[in-house]
Design a protein around this motif. Structure first.
Motif, PDB file in Angstrom:
ATOM      1  N   GLY A 243       0.786  -1.211   0.000  1.00  0.00           N
ATOM      2  CA  GLY A 243       0.000   0.000   0.000  1.00  0.00           C
ATOM      3  C   GLY A 243       0.823   1.268   0.000  1.00  0.00           C
ATOM      4  N   ARG A 244       2.132   1.159   0.111  1.00  0.00           N
ATOM      5  CA  ARG A 244       3.004   2.329   0.134  1.00  0.00           C
ATOM      6  C   ARG A 244       3.962   2.393  -1.055  1.00  0.00           C
ATOM      7  N   PHE A 245       4.498   1.249  -1.459  1.00  0.00           N
ATOM      8  CA  PHE A 245       5.475   1.199  -2.546  1.00  0.00           C
ATOM      9  C   PHE A 245       4.860   0.542  -3.775  1.00  0.00           C
ATOM     10  N   THR A 246       5.251   1.012  -4.952  1.00  0.00           N
ATOM     11  CA  THR A 246       4.764   0.449  -6.204  1.00  0.00           C
ATOM     12  C   THR A 246       5.913   0.295  -7.192  1.00  0.00           C
ATOM     13  N   ILE A 247       6.096  -0.916  -7.685  1.00  0.00           N
ATOM     14  CA  ILE A 247       7.122  -1.173  -8.683  1.00  0.00           C
ATOM     15  C   ILE A 247       6.502  -1.125 -10.075  1.00  0.00           C
ATOM     16  N   SER A 248       7.262  -0.648 -11.040  1.00  0.00           N
ATOM     17  CA  SER A 248       6.805  -0.615 -12.422  1.00  0.00           C
ATOM     18  C   SER A 248       8.004  -0.745 -13.346  1.00  0.00           C
TER      19      SER A 248
ATOM     20  N   ASP B 231       9.894  -1.317 -20.403  1.00  0.00           N
ATOM     21  CA  ASP B 231      10.827  -2.133 -21.175  1.00  0.00           C
ATOM     22  C   ASP B 231      11.401  -1.387 -22.375  1.00  0.00           C
ATOM     23  N   ALA B 232      10.648  -0.445 -22.931  1.00  0.00           N
ATOM     24  CA  ALA B 232      11.133   0.320 -24.071  1.00  0.00           C
ATOM     25  C   ALA B 232      12.342   1.165 -23.692  1.00  0.00           C
ATOM     26  N   LYS B 233      12.400   1.605 -22.433  1.00  0.00           N
ATOM     27  CA  LYS B 233      13.498   2.437 -21.956  1.00  0.00           C
ATOM     28  C   LYS B 233      14.502   1.659 -21.108  1.00  0.00           C
ATOM     29  N   ASN B 234      14.252   0.381 -20.903  1.00  0.00           N
ATOM     30  CA  ASN B 234      15.115  -0.446 -20.052  1.00  0.00           C
ATOM     31  C   ASN B 234      15.253   0.143 -18.653  1.00  0.00           C
ATOM     32  N   THR B 235      14.127   0.523 -18.072  1.00  0.00           N
ATOM     33  CA  THR B 235      14.131   1.084 -16.730  1.00  0.00           C
ATOM     34  C   THR B 235      13.080   0.415 -15.857  1.00  0.00           C
ATOM     35  N   VAL B 236      13.356   0.402 -14.568  1.00  0.00           N
ATOM     36  CA  VAL B 236      12.432  -0.081 -13.557  1.00  0.00           C
ATOM     37  C   VAL B 236      12.388   0.967 -12.456  1.00  0.00           C
TER      38      VAL B 236
END
Length: 125
Positions: free
Chosen positions: A65-70, A73-78
């Motif tokens: 509920g506090r952190f969100t990962i995303s 792939d087009a930019k090779n970033t997470v």
């Protein structure tokens, strides 16, 4: 060899928000599992949140509920969007990647192939 570089860390107040980014060089990781770990001084490295190659997300109860990962792939970033930060979130945050096809839960046991050098997040009260 995949190179991972984290950025976005800093000093913030409790309750603030912060977004970490992980940029990859070398081969693209569109089919990689990606994860974020953290380690505070004197503590073991701790799994924070991960996203599989197909988009499935796994997270630690402490950040629900506090952190969100995303991933982009087009930019090779997470990215790791962190809201409602607490002093106990203070740690060095590491980005990790894996191409073996294993699920994130398995990989939380420090099984990721590639690791970044980390970015410091400090939350003051």
């Amino acid at each position: 060899q995949v190179q991972l570089v984290e950025s976005g860390g800093g000093l913030v107040q409790a309750g603030d928000s912060l977004t970490l980014s992980c940029a990859a060089s070398g081969r693209t990781f569109s089919n990689y599992a990606m994860g974020w770990f953290r380690q505070a001084p004197g503590k073991d490295r701790e799994f924070v949140e991960g996203i599989s190659w197909d988009g499935a997300i796994t997270y630690a109860p402490s950040v629900k509920g506090r952190f969100t990962i995303s991933r982009d792939d087009a930019k090779n970033t997470v990215s790791l969007q962190m809201n409602s930060l607490k002093p106990e979130d203070t740690a060095v945050y590491y980005c990790a990647a894996d191409s073996t096809g294993r699920d994130v839960l398995t990989l939380t046991q420090y099984g990721f192939q590639y690791w970044g050098q980390g970015t410091q997040v400090t939350v003051s009260s």
